[in-house]
Enzyme design. Structure first.
Site, PDB file in Angstrom:
ATOM      1  N   LYS A 198       0.842  -1.207   0.000  1.00  9.88           N
ATOM      2  CA  LYS A 198       0.000   0.000   0.000  1.00  9.88           C
ATOM      3  C   LYS A 198       0.874   1.254   0.000  1.00  9.88           C
ATOM      4  CE  LYS A 198      -1.801   2.601   3.256  1.00  9.88           C
ATOM      5  NZ  LYS A 198      -1.747   3.954   2.664  1.00  9.88           N
ATOM      6  N   GLY A 250       7.472   4.743   7.918  1.00  5.91           N
ATOM      7  CA  GLY A 250       6.595   5.882   8.188  1.00  5.91           C
ATOM      8  C   GLY A 250       6.889   6.470   9.552  1.00  5.91           C
ATOM      9  N   SER A 251       5.870   7.043  10.149  1.00  2.00           N
ATOM     10  CA  SER A 251       6.085   7.769  11.408  1.00  2.00           C
ATOM     11  C   SER A 251       6.230   6.809  12.593  1.00  2.00           C
ATOM     12  CB  SER A 251       4.909   8.709  11.652  1.00  2.00           C
ATOM     13  OG  SER A 251       3.732   7.964  11.802  1.00  2.00           O
ATOM     14  N   THR A 252       6.911   7.272  13.618  1.00  2.00           N
ATOM     15  CA  THR A 252       7.081   6.472  14.829  1.00  2.00           C
ATOM     16  C   THR A 252       5.727   6.197  15.485  1.00  2.00           C
ATOM     17  OG1 THR A 252       9.324   7.252  15.125  1.00  2.00           O
ATOM     18  CG2 THR A 252       8.201   6.484  17.107  1.00  2.00           C
ATOM     19  N   GLY A 255       4.162   3.420  13.689  1.00  3.42           N
ATOM     20  CA  GLY A 255       4.983   2.239  13.995  1.00  3.42           C
ATOM     21  C   GLY A 255       4.581   1.624  15.328  1.00  3.42           C
ATOM     22  N   GLU A 272      10.682   0.886   9.874  1.00  5.31           N
ATOM     23  CA  GLU A 272      11.669   1.932   9.578  1.00  5.31           C
ATOM     24  C   GLU A 272      10.964   3.260   9.859  1.00  5.31           C
ATOM     25  OE1 GLU A 272      13.370   4.744   8.361  1.00  5.31           O
ATOM     26  OE2 GLU A 272      13.224   4.135   6.258  1.00  5.31           O
ATOM     27  N   CYS A 306      13.682  10.599   6.339  1.00 11.27           N
ATOM     28  CA  CYS A 306      13.758  10.101   7.722  1.00 11.27           C
ATOM     29  C   CYS A 306      15.164  10.235   8.294  1.00 11.27           C
ATOM     30  CB  CYS A 306      13.276   8.660   7.785  1.00 11.27           C
ATOM     31  SG  CYS A 306      14.026   7.620   6.543  1.00 11.27           S
ATOM     32  N   GLU A 403      10.789  15.239  15.191  1.00  9.86           N
ATOM     33  CA  GLU A 403      10.984  15.188  13.741  1.00  9.86           C
ATOM     34  C   GLU A 403      10.045  16.186  13.063  1.00  9.86           C
ATOM     35  OE1 GLU A 403       9.716  11.599  11.586  1.00  9.86           O
ATOM     36  OE2 GLU A 403      11.648  11.641  10.574  1.00  9.86           O
TER      37      GLU A 403
END
Ligand code: NDP
Length: 493
Positions: A198, A250-252, A255, A272, A306, A403
């Site tokens: 996706k 993607g974002s933490t 995640g 990641e 990132c 970030e």
């Protein structure tokens, strides 16, 4: 670029670059359909959800196409196709035959490089120079590299038997859409897995173009399925009981949601996630080169990276010189139409991301940091942000800890190696770092003490398919790229 001597210091003048004549790439290189369906079992299928959403060009705010929104039933259909292809075809196929398909995809990406580059730039806002010279060649290289591994797994893992996991669910972000698709799909196929991928809601078009190539390359139906949608589609993939592995970039925050969702299941995962990399300049560094490295580190891809070098640490004795050189260089950066081959900084990927960045610009000023932006003018339409630096930053400031994912750099000074190691490691993240110095011994000292998955020395943002990439702490776990990138798609017995 002219040089003048001012106050006994060599000053570089760059302003002439803004006077370059426009050099626009042609949109006609890209064939974009009005509407895209879901790529399931080798065919483009209408979504069971019956819903579509628009994808727009962030540089102009114009609609490019409408794209299907996959719901849980669509996800299920894609996973069933992937399972079927895994059981009936892909896992039984001789590895060297699998390799031929992956090589074919690599060659076709290369052949259609220009079209991919134009679509990537139109859909995501990145400068055409970057999509042409970095994203697309790097994506093709990734397919080439992993095609080479497909029939050599016994050499990669001697005395062990490498078995595929089954169906991999892969969720990718909007900052490097085609490249992330290649990072995910190539090692999964080389190791004998099938895939449901996706892309991000704002940048689905190059993944769908890749689906066309996969169809033309005659990959057995169901080996690669590409479904579009937003976060809910990704969540339905994560929750699907017949997926064996989740690969997420993607974002933490997301995640962590994924990690919670798969806890207690036997799904494997690689995550990641975000980063807040320290880029460190010592006083013995070649300063002009270091400044170029800083510019590349934070302004490449509008800072939507990132591993962006978003925290700059400069040794005290050269602090003023470096900041001045950086300001001079920022004045030369061309911000604007991403389709112009002169452009250095294109459009911010979405209105939402521009709002995030602007919020951080206000936060930084409220925290007492001093903001400097280049004086360039911005296009009236589209989402743009001037290259920005903050000085007078405290380690505890949110702009130095969180970030931002935009062209925004914080700058702090340091005196000793120990001090900068302490500051550089003082973040929840651990994805990457950079060190600029003339001394090899200092490089070795720093690289062993910086808690980051990748440390670049006297360079920044260098990528190669043979090289592993991934983070520590809240930057995630698992590695992509190189030999290390094979293992997360295998059971080794
Ligand atoms: P997300 O982490 O939300 O998006 C990454 C991918 O995950 C997208 O495909 C997204 O879908 C999907 N997704 C979103 N929610 C879920 C969920 N609950 N379950 C499964 N998949 C999900 O990043 P954003 O686009 O929201 O960006 C937010 C911030 O994340 C940025 O400001 C930046 O700081 C960071 N980021 C970091 C990246 C990196 O490479 N490390 C890349 C992108 C962002 P969709 O986008 O279609 O909704």
């Amino acid at each position: 670029m002219a040089k003048t001597v001012k106050n006994n210091t060599l000053k570089l003048k760059f302003e002439s670059s803004r006077n370059l004549a426009p050099a626009p790439e042609s949109k006609s290189a890209a064939k974009i359909s009005e509407r895209y369906d879901l790529f399931i079992d080798g065919k483009f299928e209408k979504p069971l959800s019956k819903k579509y959403f628009d994808t727009i060009n962030p540089a102009t705010e114009e609609r490019l196409a409408e794209v299907a929104e996959a719901n849980a039933a669509d996800v299920n259909k894609a996973v069933e196709a992937a399972r079927n292809a895994y059981d009936k075809t892909w896992k039984k196929m001789a590895p060297k035959e699998r390799a031929k398909y992956i090589y074919r995809v690599a060659r076709m990406v290369q052949e259609r490089a220009r079209e991919f580059a134009v679509i990537e730039t139109l859909d995501g806002g990145k400068p055409i120079r970057e999509s042409r010279d970095f994203d697309v060649p790097a994506a093709a290289n990734h397919f080439f590299y992993y095609a080479g591994w497909a029939d050599k797994l016994e050499y990669a893992f001697p005395n062990r038997q490498a078995q595929p996991l089954g169906v991999a669910g892969q969720i990718i972000p909007w900052n490097f859409p085609l490249l992330m698709a290649a990072w995910k799909i190539a090692p999964a196929l080389a190791t004998g897995n099938t895939v449901v991928l996706k892309p991000a809601e704002t940048t689905p078009l190059t993944a769908l173009k890749l689906a066309e190539i996969i169809q033309e390359a005659d990959l057995p139906p169901g080996v690669v399925n590409i479904i579009t949608g937003a976060g809910a589609t990704g969540a339905a993939m994560v929750d699907h009981p017949d997926i064996n592995k989740i690969a997420f970039t993607g974002s933490t925050d997301v995640g962590k949601i994924i990690q919670r969702a798969i806890a207690g299941t036997n799904k494997k995962a690689t995550l990641e996630l975000g980063g807040k990399a320290a880029n460190i300049i010592f006083d013995d560094a070649a300063l002009d080169q270091a400044v170029e490295g800083v510019v590349n580190g934070i302004f490449f891809n509008q800072g939507h990276v990132c591993c962006a070098g978003s925290r700059l640490y400069v040794q005290e004795s050269v602090f003023k010189t470096v900041v001045q050189k950086l300001k001079d260089r920022m004045e030369s950066l061309i911000v604007g139409d991403p389709m112009d081959k002169n452009t250095d900084i294109g459009a911010i990927n979405s209105k939402q991301q521009l709002e995030v960045i602007n919020t951080y610009l206000s936060i930084g000023q409220k925290e007492g940091a001093e903001m400097y932006q280049s004086s360039c003018s911005l296009p009236k339409k589209g989402f743009y942000c001037r290259p920005t630096i903050f000085t007078n930053v405290a380690q505890s400031n949110r702009i130095a800890q969180e970030e931002i994912f935009g062209p925004v750099l914080t700058i702090q000074s340091f005196r000793t190696d120990d001090e900068v190691i302490e500051k550089a490691n003082n973040t929840p993240y651990g994805l990457s770092a950079g060190v600029w110095t003339d001394k090899g011994s200092k490089i070795f000292n720093m690289t062993t003490k910086l808690k980051a998955g990748v440390v670049w020395a006297n360079t920044y943002n260098k990528f190669d398919p043979t090289s592993p990439f991934g983070g520590y702490k809240e930057s995630g776990y698992g590695r992509e790229g190189g030999l290390h990138g094979l293992a997360p798609y295998l059971n080794l017995v």
